[in-house]
Write an enzyme that holds these catalytic residues in place. Structure first.
Site, PDB file in Angstrom:
ATOM      1  CE  LYS A 202      -6.900  44.087  -5.083  1.00 31.21           C
ATOM      2  NZ  LYS A 202      -6.740  45.197  -6.047  1.00 31.21           N
ATOM      3  CB  SER A 255     -14.369  39.039 -13.342  1.00 32.92           C
ATOM      4  OG  SER A 255     -13.243  38.519 -12.680  1.00 32.92           O
ATOM      5  CB  THR A 256     -18.099  35.127 -13.274  1.00 34.74           C
ATOM      6  OG1 THR A 256     -19.280  35.938 -13.135  1.00 34.74           O
ATOM      7  CG2 THR A 256     -18.472  33.685 -13.024  1.00 34.74           C
ATOM      8  N   GLY A 259     -14.048  35.366  -9.022  1.00 33.81           N
ATOM      9  CA  GLY A 259     -14.933  34.857  -7.964  1.00 33.81           C
ATOM     10  C   GLY A 259     -14.773  33.346  -7.804  1.00 33.81           C
ATOM     11  CB  CYS A 310     -22.307  43.788 -11.897  1.00 35.49           C
ATOM     12  SG  CYS A 310     -22.908  44.689 -10.469  1.00 35.49           S
ATOM     13  CD  GLU A 407     -20.191  41.415 -16.493  1.00 31.00           C
ATOM     14  OE1 GLU A 407     -19.180  40.817 -16.101  1.00 31.00           O
ATOM     15  OE2 GLU A 407     -20.995  41.966 -15.721  1.00 31.00           O
TER      16      GLU A 407
END
Ligand code: NDP
Length: 496
Positions: A202, A255-256, A259, A310, A407
């Site tokens: 995706k 993104s964290t 995740g 990143c 970030e």
């Protein structure tokens, strides 16, 4: 800083400062090489098909806000069809091929990417907003290199140290972000296919077009139907892939926060997982560094791809004795960068990928000012339409500031200073992330001393943002786990 393509007052200042009165002529890459279909289906079982949902969404050119195309919004039924097709290919066709046969297909894909390189580069810049010189010179060649590299492994897996007959995992669900759309698709597909897995990929909602062009290449390369399926959609489509019981492995870059959601969603299911998440890398410059070279590395570290990287060197740590000199030279250098039309071959800084990302950058920059850091940008006229943000440097940043901790994922650099190597290490490691770092010094012993202490998956020395398919990439802590690239990257797609 020079506005591009129209020359601006800022352009006049920059060239006057350099003692010359010439300016770059516009050098736009033609978009005629690209044919964008107004409506795009899903790629399932070797065919482009309409989504069961009947829904679609628009993808925009972020440099102009012009609609490029409508793209299918895949739903749970589409994901199910794709997983069924991928399972069939794994059991009956692709999964049964010997490595040397799989390699032929991967070489074919790699060569087709090279043959259609200009088309991929222009399409990537249109959909993503990145300068065409970056998509042309970095994204597309590296994507081809990933397929070439992994084609070379496909028939040698028995000699890679994973036992005489390492086995693929099955069906891999792969969810990728918008910052390097084609390259991330290559990072995910090439190792999975080389090791004999089949895939449901995706792409990100804002950048689906090059993944669909890659699907066309894969179709033309004649891979057995169902080996690769591309399901466009938003985060819900990603969650449908993650949650599908027929998937054996999830590979995610993004993104964290997402995740962590994925990790929670698959806990206890037995699915394998690799996560490549955010970062807040330190780029550390010692007082014995070659300063002009370091300045180029700093610029490349944070302003490449508008800072949508990143592993971007978003925290600059300068040794105190050279801090003022480096900052002065950095500002001079930033004043020569050209911001504007991503399709212009002279453009250095393109558009921010989406309104949402621009809002996030503006919010964090406002926080930096409110917390007392000093903000600087070169004189710069931003285009009237589209999403833009000028290169920005914050000095006087302290470790507690949000701009030193979060970030930003934009062209924004936070500058801190240090007095001793120990302090540099302590500050560099003072982050919940751990993806990458840079060290600038003339002493090899100091590079090794630093590399042993920095908690980061990748440490660059006297360079920054260098990538090679043979070199594993991945993080620690909140930057995720698992490696992509190299022998370690193969391990992520192989079982016992
Ligand atoms: P996300 O993590 O939301 O998106 C990455 C991919 O995951 C996209 O394909 C997205 O779809 C999909 N996705 C979103 N939600 C889910 C879910 N619940 N389950 C499965 N897949 C999901 O990143 P954003 O694009 O929202 O960016 C937000 C921030 O993340 C950025 O500002 C940046 O800080 C960071 N980021 C880091 C990246 C990296 O390389 N490490 C890359 C991109 C972003 P969709 O596109 O439709 O949302």
């Amino acid at each position: 800083m020079v506005g591009n393509p129209a020359s601006t007052a800022a352009a006049g200042e920059a060239s006057a400062a350099e003692g010359s009165d010439w300016d770059y002529a516009p050098a736009p890459e033609s978009r005629d090489i690209v044919t964008i279909r107004p409506e795009n289906g899903l790629f399932i079982d070797g065919e482009f098909v309409p989504p069961a949902t009947g829904d679609s969404f628009a993808t925009l050119n972020p440099a102009s806000e012009e609609k490029l195309a409508d793209v299918a919004a895949g739903g749970a039924a589409d994901v199910d069809r794709a997983v069924t097709a991928a399972r069939h290919a794994f059991d009956q066709t692709w999964g049964q091929l010997p490595g040397r046969e799989r390699a032929k297909y991967l070489y074919r894909i790699a060569r087709a990417i090279q043959e259609r390189a200009r088309e991929f580069a222009v399409l990537e810049s249109l959909d993503n907003g990145k300068p065409v010189k970056e998509s042309r010179d970095v994204d597309v060649p590296l994507a081809a290199a990933h397929f070439f590299y992994h084609a070379g492994w496909a028939d040698k897996l028995g000699y890679a140290g994973f036992g005489p007959q390492p086995r693929p995992l099955g069906v891999a669900g792969q969810v990728i972000p918008w910052n390097f759309p084609l390259l991330m698709a290559a990072w995910k597909l090439a190792p999975a296919l080389a090791t004999g897995n089949t895939c449901v990929l995706k792409p990100a909602e804002t950048t689906p077009l090059t993944a669909l062009l890659l699907a066309e290449v894969i179709q033309e390369a004649g891979l057995p139907p169902g080996t690769v399926n591309v399901i466009t959609g938003d985060g819900r489509t990603g969650a449908d892939i993650v949650g599908h019981p027929g998937i054996n492995k999830i590979a995610f870059t993004g993104s964290t926060e997402v995740g962590k959601q994925i990790q929670r969603a698959i806990a206890g299911t037995g699915k394998k997982l690799t996560l490549e998440l955010g970062g807040k890398a330190a780029n550390v410059v010692f007082d014995d560094a070659a300063i002009d070279q370091a300045v180029e590395g700093i610029v490349n570290g944070i302003f490449f791809n508008q800072g949508h990287v990143c592993c971007a060197g978003s925290r600059l740590l300068l040794a105190e004795p050279i801090a003022d000199t480096v900052l002065d030279r950095l500002k001079q250098r930033l004043s020569t960068l050209r911001l504007g039309d991503p399709l212009d071959k002279n453009t250095d800084i393109g558009a921010i990928n989406s309104r949402q990302q621009l809002d996030k950058i503006e919010g964090l920059v406002a926080a930096g000012e409110a917390e007392g850091a000093q903000r600087w940008s070169p004189p710069c006229q931003l285009p009237a339409k589209g999403y833009w943000f000028p290169p920005t440097v914050f000095s006087g940043v302290s470790q507690s500031h949000r701009i030193a901790r979060e970030e930003i994922f934009g062209p924004v650099l936070s500058v801190l200073t240090f007095r001793t190597p120990e302090e540099a290490v302590a500050k560099a490691n003072n982050t919940p992330y751990g993806l990458s770092a840079g060290v600038w010094t003339e002493k090899g012993s100091r590079i090794l001393w630093m590399a042993g202490r920095l908690r980061a998956g990748v440490v660059w020395a006297n360079t920054y943002n260098r990538f090679d398919p043979a070199s594993p990439f991945g993080g620690y802590q909140e930057s995720g786990f698992g490696r992509e690239g190299g022998r370690a990257g193969l391990a992520a797609y192989l079982g016992a």
